[in-house]
Write an enzyme that holds these catalytic residues in place. Structure first.
Site, PDB file in Angstrom:
ATOM      1  N   GLU A   1      -8.350   4.550  -1.505  1.00 41.50           N
ATOM      2  CA  GLU A   1      -8.351   3.414  -2.430  1.00 41.50           C
ATOM      3  C   GLU A   1      -9.667   3.387  -3.193  1.00 41.50           C
ATOM      4  O   GLU A   1     -10.742   3.387  -2.583  1.00 41.50           O
ATOM      5  CB  GLU A   1      -8.207   2.091  -1.682  1.00 41.50           C
ATOM      6  N   CYS A   2      -9.595   3.370  -4.517  1.00 44.90           N
ATOM      7  CA  CYS A   2     -10.758   3.227  -5.383  1.00 44.90           C
ATOM      8  C   CYS A   2     -11.837   4.250  -5.020  1.00 44.90           C
ATOM      9  O   CYS A   2     -11.683   5.437  -5.314  1.00 44.90           O
ATOM     10  CB  CYS A   2     -11.289   1.802  -5.343  1.00 44.90           C
ATOM     11  N   GLY A   3     -12.924   3.845  -4.364  1.00 42.16           N
ATOM     12  CA  GLY A   3     -13.948   4.808  -3.982  1.00 42.16           C
ATOM     13  C   GLY A   3     -13.406   5.906  -3.092  1.00 42.16           C
ATOM     14  O   GLY A   3     -13.825   7.069  -3.195  1.00 42.16           O
TER      15      GLY A   3
END
Length: 436
Positions: free
Chosen positions: A327-329
């Site tokens: 997720e994201c990072g």
């Protein structure tokens, strides 16, 4: 029976978190059990709440969650003496289009739970106008109750008296006024507050905030303004399927943005979670059946991540036979490369073709509704997932098959579709809930 309050403000950056932490710790010092919640999608503040109260805090979100889910989450306050919900942004700030049970505004949660609102007002650069703002917030939405205000960053006794007089004329209670006090300022970075676990002195800082607030705010009057509350039985619990029976979860300063209610839901459904640290060059547990990399700050640690061969090779080996999701990072770390703020390109895990740059900064912020085109851990194709995206990185390349069709809160299709390749999947949004 608990006493419930919502801490809100006209805008961000006024002091909601500081006041929430200070009230929670001050009441805890008096022997009260305090339960905190965070209204909205901020994934950093709950850790500060836990540091202040000694009890886990979770997010409640009217755009992403139905009333049954919110009722289930707040029911953890049943054994508390005081329950505080800290708002996001301004009291009525949400999105234009209604979500599952509201627009994501703090006011939705206050009205849903029947809790009065304590406003934090920063009257810097104004005097009587602060009363007009407070009165406008009080009267804007019928059914919402304003308990009173706490003034923050008042410039002088004369300034305080001017604002107090105007508020009293408007029939609005003033619980206290806080002079400027740099010693209790919480450090920030580009995605919000520096995480609680990164601050060795966070306990002392919260104690100082509690002492300062107790000196300037009538804690008894604030407590008397709270609504007596006992949670209603929730018809439904969380609609969450764990991504696996045994989950290897990346967890350190670079990978820590995961909603607490998600982890609790996984455990409640019988899943086991084993953590590992990419920053310590650890690989995911080989006995796990799925690996999950949350968001965080890989852009601040890109050189270290690139240099940690054990982590990257272990992750690649894991992904040969089992699902890996970021997720994201975490999504960025699964990609081919990440360029840091100085323009230096660092090799990432290479499980996906995604390439991102933090040197080319542009804010991406908002709710996301994704319809999966392919399965991801815990969710079938066609599932409608609600989440939130907040990052400054720019996509340089996203060549893999899209994971989902992703819309923002207005219904517009966005380019951050997520990716899938082999057993690897990733999204830029942080998952909050799945539509029932």
């Amino acid at each position: 029976m608990a006493a419930g309050l919502v801490i809100s403000a006209p805008a961000s950056g006024v002091g909601k978190t500081t006041l929430t932490l200070a009230l929670a710790r001050a009441w805890r010092h008096r022997g009260l059990n305090v339960q905190c919640f965070k209204s909205g999608p901020d994934y950093i503040d709950p850790a500060f709440h836990a540091a202040a109260t000694g009890r886990a805090s979770v997010n409640v979100d009217s755009w992403a969650m139905d009333r049954g889910t919110i009722a289930h989450l707040v029911s953890r306050g049943v054994d508390a003496d005081v329950v505080l919900a800290e708002g996001s942004m301004g009291l009525f700030d949400g999105v234009a289009a209604r979500g599952v049970s509201g627009t994501g505004a703090t006011a939705d949660i206050a009205e849903m739970l029947g809790w009065p609102v304590v406003l934090v007002i920063d009257p810097s650069g104004q005097a009587q106008t602060a009363a007009a703002i407070a009165a406008g917030l009080r009267d804007y939405r019928p059914g919402l109750k304003l308990a009173g205000v706490v003034l923050n960053r008042v410039a002088s006794p004369r300034h305080e008296n001017l604002v107090r007089h105007a508020l009293n004329e408007a029939g609005i209670a003033v619980f206290g006024a806080l002079p400027r006090h740099a010693e209790i300022s919480l450090p920030k970075r580009h995605l919000g507050l520096v995480q609680a676990e990164e601050q060795a002195e966070i306990g002392k800082l919260i104690d100082e905030a509690a002492r300062f607030v107790a000196e300037h705010v009538d804690l008894d009057a604030v407590l008397r303004s709270a609504a007596s509350w006992s949670p209603q039985p929730a018809v439904n619990g969380l609609n969450v399927t764990p991504p696996g029976q045994r989950i290897a979860l990346a967890r350190d300063a670079a990978f820590s943005f995961v909603y607490p209610h998600m982890l609790e839901a996984w455990r409640a459904a019988g899943a086991e979670i084993s953590t590992f640290s990419p920053l310590a060059d650890e690989a995911p547990d080989a006995s796990a059946d799925v690996c999950w990399l949350p968001g965080g700050y890989p852009e601040l640690h890109a050189g270290k991540i690139a240099a940690h061969a054990r982590f990257r090779s272990g992750l690649r080996a894991f992904a040969e036979t089992r699902p890996v999701h970021g997720e994201c990072g975490g999504y960025m770390a699964l990609g081919t490369a990440l360029t840091d703020a100085d323009g230096v390109r660092h090799e990432m895990a290479g499980l996906l073709g995604l390439e991102t740059s933090f040197a080319k900064r542009r804010m991406h912020l908002g709710y996301r509704l994704a319809e999966l085109a392919a399965p991801m851990p815990g969710h079938r194709p066609g599932a409608r997932l609600r989440g939130h995206e907040f990052h400054y990185s720019t996509i340089i390349a996203q060549p893999d098959m899209p994971l989902a069709v992703v819309h923002d809160a207005t219904g517009a299709v966005i380019a951050e579709t997520g990716s899938r390749r082999g057993h690897a999947t990733g999204t830029f949004f942080h998952l909050i809930a799945e539509d029932r």
